[in-house]
Design an enzyme around this catalytic site. Structure first.
Site, mmCIF file in Angstrom:
data_model
loop_
_atom_site.group_PDB
_atom_site.id
_atom_site.type_symbol
_atom_site.label_atom_id
_atom_site.label_comp_id
_atom_site.label_asym_id
_atom_site.label_seq_id
_atom_site.Cartn_x
_atom_site.Cartn_y
_atom_site.Cartn_z
ATOM 1 N N ASP A 162 18.348 98.654 25.348
ATOM 2 C CA ASP A 162 18.649 98.429 26.756
ATOM 3 C C ASP A 162 20.124 98.563 27.110
ATOM 4 O OD1 ASP A 162 15.982 97.882 26.517
ATOM 5 O OD2 ASP A 162 15.993 96.103 27.756
ATOM 6 N N GLU A 200 12.893 85.099 22.019
ATOM 7 C CA GLU A 200 13.147 86.540 22.067
ATOM 8 C C GLU A 200 14.411 86.903 21.283
ATOM 9 O OE1 GLU A 200 13.553 90.020 25.510
ATOM 10 O OE2 GLU A 200 13.691 87.902 26.060
#
Length: 820
Positions: A559, A790
């Site tokens: 990302d 995460e």
């Protein structure tokens, strides 16, 4: 033939890409002949110019149709392979990861079952779908074998819900199953709490349900029929205490309603609630409570009815438990009913079998891990298995050849998901990491998941990176992420899983996969090629550089990890090049097992593993690290733009925009972090490489990548370390500790520690320290918060991002087992 293979082996990537295009053309030979015939006919009737224009239009139409057409090869998964006849053990399952508890079949339009609950106190909310905003202290599967049973605890502000299920094989439709839901108080003031449990069954556009009532208000059972279940009966038992005695007083309500779809079930129930009811137990105070009442339709919606919903509500005081049984009409001879003491005994048998199998598979007790850490590891695996979902629907695809997004044909996908609350759907690059763990637990299951993913491939060889199939999945996705772009790749991590599966995979299975693997590989080579031979470039970087401190590269999976500040066709992306080296190796091994030509893949593997070529293309001497290359400025910043108001109007809100203080130039990108490690992570560096020492030094340097909790994603001395990418985008892959990359680092360090070389002892030391840090922090955070996360803070070790995240963070189990 041998000479032809040798000639292919001498090809470079451009020639290989050319041959890939030739093979693609050969697959369309029939269409090409038709085009020639059409051209001849048009030339005779219309003249050459008009015929040429029509033929070009036909070619564009054909290319556009390929972008949204399934791959022409035979399916990797044989037809019917997930149905009740071929796979009865896995037909029913907890395949609805987005709800706290529910089951469905592996069918395109399955009948679904589920649980909702509501604590009858002021301010309490109806619980159904997993939402981070619910603020549950913890929830998740403690035990789940991926096939026959599961046990989950849900802690919700003074309430402990334990959900358990057991499946029993038999008949022609996947057999029977039973649930047990136990509700107990937690903490002071919860002993006499009033709670409502809602058990429901709903159709998804097919099938029929019939309610069976007792006393006009208690839904005692539902009988029904559907395409793949045949006839069935679901029975809702009366609530009992833990000892099996009847609960003294309960209140019952039921709902018979139609919903526009499964994604609106919560809305249907919530809109049917009324607070006009009073709980009047003989031995307690009267209390007003909320219950389902008459359903009058969803306000403000014109959607047609699609799902028939039957719901059973039981309201009672804690503690209590309720059992639900499903009985297939095709089971002719049934043993004792799967409830009460029989259910208790079967749950105990399955739990004991799971614990034996877990130890046999991972050996954590033999390694000296204490019981609490073993239970943590069991929960990590169980949550991945319990988070598997079966999805059916259509992706929305945007191709350069289409003016607007186009729906892809109906597809089904059986997959693990990264997060039940935040990402309850399939992600391509996540799934390769998921399967590293699942392939160790159940190779057959893992092979099936990989085949499902490959069957999503288009005729061009592309697999959409995010799978949003069906209304329930789409309801959890922001609109800007729904459309999948056909030029955007994702790391081909399924090759990681195939590397583990390859040796034991049956040849017929590999033979079904191979045409798709070959097309996938050719798609990467032809669409993600870089500016020089043996280089690669992610397509699809953010197109508006003014908005971002560093335009994101979602295709890479990393990302906001810093890339060249100014996206261009001159970029060379190191991580993608390393992924292609892995893909070349695995495809070569698969070809050799099948007796297919393997030399083209071996040739590419040798070229992409050539350390001297790797250094020429990606070693940045001034950084003493491997790096991306591109049009890059080392001085960018976000600044709030100055705005002027038009006469008579209020000024617009000022935006944060990027300012560039140094003109970009073609250079290596100064961002030491995970991308820099990829030649080590995928073990492309030779053990005697002169670059291995500096890479290991950067890993161990606390000013750069080393933390007490694992390797951080971006060095502390990097210009963009922990920098926001926009006013609203906090740093993501700019410093946090991510478990998937740390697992690859452990695997690589173990590999270098086991091979002769000047850095062998150093790699062994780093391996031991990193493994200890990673396991210790993940266990500590799980013990404190109840979740795997995460990613993790590089400064405190605290969990961050979505939770529970039992996708690749569950790789901690393999790190504990030292299974690489």
């Amino acid at each position: 033939m041998a000479a032809e293979r040798r000639r292919r082996g001498a090809e470079g990537p451009r020639e290989a890409r050319s041959r890939a295009r030739e093979r693609g053309a050969a697959r369309g030979e029939r269409g090409g002949r038709a085009a020639l015939g059409l051209a001849a006919a048009l030339a005779l009737g219309l003249g050459l110019a008009a015929a040429g224009a029509l033929l070009a239009q036909w070619g564009r139409w054909r290319a556009a149709s390929r972008a949204v057409s399934p791959h022409p090869a035979a399916p990797a998964l044989p037809p019917g392979a997930t149905g009740p006849s071929a796979a009865p053990r896995r037909f029913w399952g907890s395949y609805r990861p987005h709800v706290y508890f529910g089951m469905k079949t592996r069918s395109p339009r399955s009948v679904v079952t589920g649980l909702m609950w509501l604590q009858q106190r002021e301010g309490a909310e109806l619980r159904h779908t997993c939402e981070q905003s619910d603020g549950l202290e913890r929830y998740g599967w403690l035990l789940h074998d991926g096939e026959r049973f599961g046990l989950q605890d849900i802690h919700d502000r003074g309430l402990l819900l334990r959900t358990e299920f057991v499946k029993r094989p038999g008949g022609l439709h996947g057999g029977d199953w039973s649930w047990r839901v136990t509700a107990r108080p937690e903490g002071a003031g919860s002993q006499a709490a009033l709670i409502s449990l809602f058990f429901y069954v709903a159709t998804d556009g097919q099938g029929a349900l019939q309610p069976h009532l007792e006393d006009g208000t208690r839904l005692a059972a539902v009988t029904g029929t559907s395409e793949e279940l045949g006839d069935f009966r679901i029975t809702f038992l009366r609530p009992t205490t833990d000892s099996g005695e009847d609960v003294k007083h309960s209140s019952y309500h039921y709902l018979d309603a139609w919903s526009p779809g499964l994604h609106r079930l919560t809305d249907v129930v919530r809109s049917s609630l009324s607070n006009r009811f009073v709980f009047t137990a003989p031995d307690g105070p009267r209390q007003r409570f909320v219950a389902v009442d008459a359903f009058r339709g969803l306000p403000g919606t014109a959607e047609a009815p699609h799902s028939h919903l039957l719901l059973h509500q039981v309201t009672l005081r804690l503690p209590a438990r309720v059992e639900v049984t499903f009985e297939s009409g095709s089971v002719r001879e049934r043993r004792a009913a799967l409830l009460g003491p029989v259910l208790t005994a079967e749950l105990a048998q399955h739990q004991a079998a799971f614990e034996r199998r877990f130890e046999e598979t991972f050996g954590l007790e033999r390694k000296g891990f204490p019981a609490p850490q073993r239970r943590f590891a069991q929960a990590a695996l169980s949550n991945m298995l319990g988070g598997m979902g079966y999805f059916h629907g259509r992706s929305l695809v945007q191709s350069p050849l289409h003016e607007h997004p186009v729906p892809y044909p109906d597809s089904s996908l059986f997959t693990a998901v990264p997060s039940r609350s935040f990402f309850p759907r399939g992600f391509l690059w996540d799934e390769g990491f998921h399967q590293l763990l699942l392939a160790r637990w159940d190779p057959e299951l893992s092979r099936e998941v990989v085949a499902h993913w490959l069957d999503l491939m288009t005729a061009e060889g592309w697999i959409p990176r995010e799978q949003i199939l069906g209304d329930e999945a789409r309801a959890k996705v922001p609109p800007e992420f729904v459309v999948q772009h056909s030029q955007t790749a994702n790391p081909p991590t399924l090759f990681l899983a195939l590397q583990r599966l390859l040796g034991s995979a049956p040849l017929p299975y590999l033979r079904r996969l191979f045409p798709r693997l070959r097309s996938w590989y050719e798609w990467y080579n032809s669409t993600q090629a870089g500016p020089l031979p043996y280089t690669f470039r992610w397509r699809g970087r953010d197109p508006d550089p003014e908005r971002f401190l560093n335009p994101k590269t979602l295709a890479s999976g990393l990302d906001d990890y810093p890339r060249a500040s100014h996206p261009s066709a001159d970029e060379r992306h190191l991580d993608l090049r390393c992924w292609m080296a892995l893909a070349s190796r695995v495809l070569a091994e698969a070809a050799e097992r099948l007796g297919e030509p393997a030399e083209p893949y071996r040739h590419m593997q040798r070229a992409l593993s050539d350390n001297e070529l790797l250094e020429r293309l990606h070693w940045a001497e001034e950084l003493s690290a491997f790096a991306d290359f591109g049009n890059h400025s080392r001085a960018v910043a976000l600044r709030r733009e100055a705005v002027r108001a038009a006469p008579g109007r209020p000024p617009p809100a000022p935006r944060m925009v990027r300012v560039v203080h140094e003109a970009p130039q073609l250079r290596f990108v100064g961002a030491l972090g995970y991308v820099s490690l990829f030649p080590l992570l995928l073990q492309l560096l030779r053990p005697d490489s002169p670059r291995l020492g500096p890479v290991l030094a950067a890993m161990r340097d606390e000013r750069q990548l080393w933390t007490p909790f694992g390797l951080r994603s971006l060095a502390r001395d990097s210009p963009l370390y922990m920098q926001r990418n926009t006013e609203h985008d906090p740093p993501y892959w700019r410093g946090s500790v991510w478990i998937n990359i740390n697992y690859l680092a452990l695997r690589a360090l173990r590999g270098y520690a086991d091979r002769p070389g000047p850095h062998r002892e150093r790699a062994a030391r780093l391996y031991g320290e990193l493994r200890h840090n990673l396991i210790s922090n993940l266990y500590r955070q799980y013990a404190e918060s109840g979740y795997l996360w995460e990613h993790y803070s590089d400064s405190t070790g605290r969990g961050q991002g979505s939770h529970p995240f039992t996708g690749w963070s569950a790789l901690v189990v393999l790190a504990m087992a030292e299974d690489y």
